[in-house]
Design a protein around this motif. Sequence first.
Motif, PDB file in Angstrom:
ATOM      1  N   TRP A  27      11.983  10.810   6.266  1.00  0.00           N
ATOM      2  CA  TRP A  27      10.751  11.431   5.855  1.00  0.00           C
ATOM      3  C   TRP A  27      10.205  10.543   4.681  1.00  0.00           C
ATOM      4  N   GLY A  28      11.203   9.962   3.667  1.00  0.00           N
ATOM      5  CA  GLY A  28      10.739   8.961   2.802  1.00  0.00           C
ATOM      6  C   GLY A  28      10.147   7.850   3.383  1.00  0.00           C
ATOM      7  N   VAL A  31       6.383   8.673   4.719  1.00  0.00           N
ATOM      8  CA  VAL A  31       5.679   8.823   3.468  1.00  0.00           C
ATOM      9  C   VAL A  31       5.147   7.342   3.083  1.00  0.00           C
ATOM     10  N   ASP A  35       1.438   5.892   3.291  1.00  0.00           N
ATOM     11  CA  ASP A  35       0.731   5.764   1.803  1.00  0.00           C
ATOM     12  C   ASP A  35       0.384   4.173   1.906  1.00  0.00           C
ATOM     13  N   LEU A  45      -2.846  11.094  -2.198  1.00  0.00           N
ATOM     14  CA  LEU A  45      -1.779  11.879  -1.617  1.00  0.00           C
ATOM     15  C   LEU A  45      -1.444  13.252  -2.251  1.00  0.00           C
ATOM     16  N   LYS A  47       1.171  16.402  -2.072  1.00  0.00           N
ATOM     17  CA  LYS A  47       2.282  16.872  -1.474  1.00  0.00           C
ATOM     18  C   LYS A  47       2.602  16.128  -0.014  1.00  0.00           C
ATOM     19  N   THR A  48       2.029  16.574   1.007  1.00  0.00           N
ATOM     20  CA  THR A  48       1.889  16.281   2.445  1.00  0.00           C
ATOM     21  C   THR A  48       0.884  15.962   3.112  1.00  0.00           C
ATOM     22  N   THR A  49      -0.389  15.736   2.130  1.00  0.00           N
ATOM     23  CA  THR A  49      -1.679  15.454   2.879  1.00  0.00           C
ATOM     24  C   THR A  49      -2.391  14.124   2.166  1.00  0.00           C
ATOM     25  N   TRP A  50      -2.822  13.286   2.765  1.00  0.00           N
ATOM     26  CA  TRP A  50      -3.781  12.255   2.086  1.00  0.00           C
ATOM     27  C   TRP A  50      -5.049  12.695   2.476  1.00  0.00           C
ATOM     28  N   HIS A  62      -2.619  14.861   7.338  1.00  0.00           N
ATOM     29  CA  HIS A  62      -1.496  15.755   6.970  1.00  0.00           C
ATOM     30  C   HIS A  62      -0.330  15.350   7.755  1.00  0.00           C
ATOM     31  N   LEU A  63       0.885  15.668   7.123  1.00  0.00           N
ATOM     32  CA  LEU A  63       2.160  15.553   7.767  1.00  0.00           C
ATOM     33  C   LEU A  63       2.665  16.673   7.698  1.00  0.00           C
ATOM     34  N   ARG A  65       5.664  19.176   9.119  1.00  0.00           N
ATOM     35  CA  ARG A  65       7.040  19.213   9.575  1.00  0.00           C
ATOM     36  C   ARG A  65       7.287  20.267  10.789  1.00  0.00           C
TER      37      ARG A  65
END
Length: 147
Positions: A27-28, A31, A35, A45, A47-50, A62-63, A65
Amino acid sequence: MDDPDLSARKHLAANDPAFPARREEAWGRIVVALDGVLTPAGYTLGKTTWSRMTAAGKSAVHLQRNRYGWDVQIVLRFVTPSGEVPDHPDWPGGEDVTLAEFFEEAVSDPGTLAFIDVLERPECLTLATEILRDQVLPWFKALHSEA
């Protein structure tokens, strides 16, 4: 398309006590890679959306999961200031777009990244970031410039 090798590797991961930590490592990496492409293009960014806003609307990467914890999908969105999807010939319709939409015929979605693959086959993440940089960002830029 069903990948029997991935299914077998998921089974092994399910029984690996180190998998939760490895999943977070993957995950890291995802991101950081996204990014590196999106931030220089003016996306921020949260949370989970740029996202990026202009007078023409808001674009977002958006990421999402997978609820089972095996993978993440890159989902693209664009909404006009009135909250609608763009009325544009290049917009495929619906609210969410995947990286597979950028191909005539995609065997699978290159934006669906199995955590195991990100760790074992980093080229899958490289492909996703190249598509974002070379195809998605110019597409979003064109949508943003229509105001």
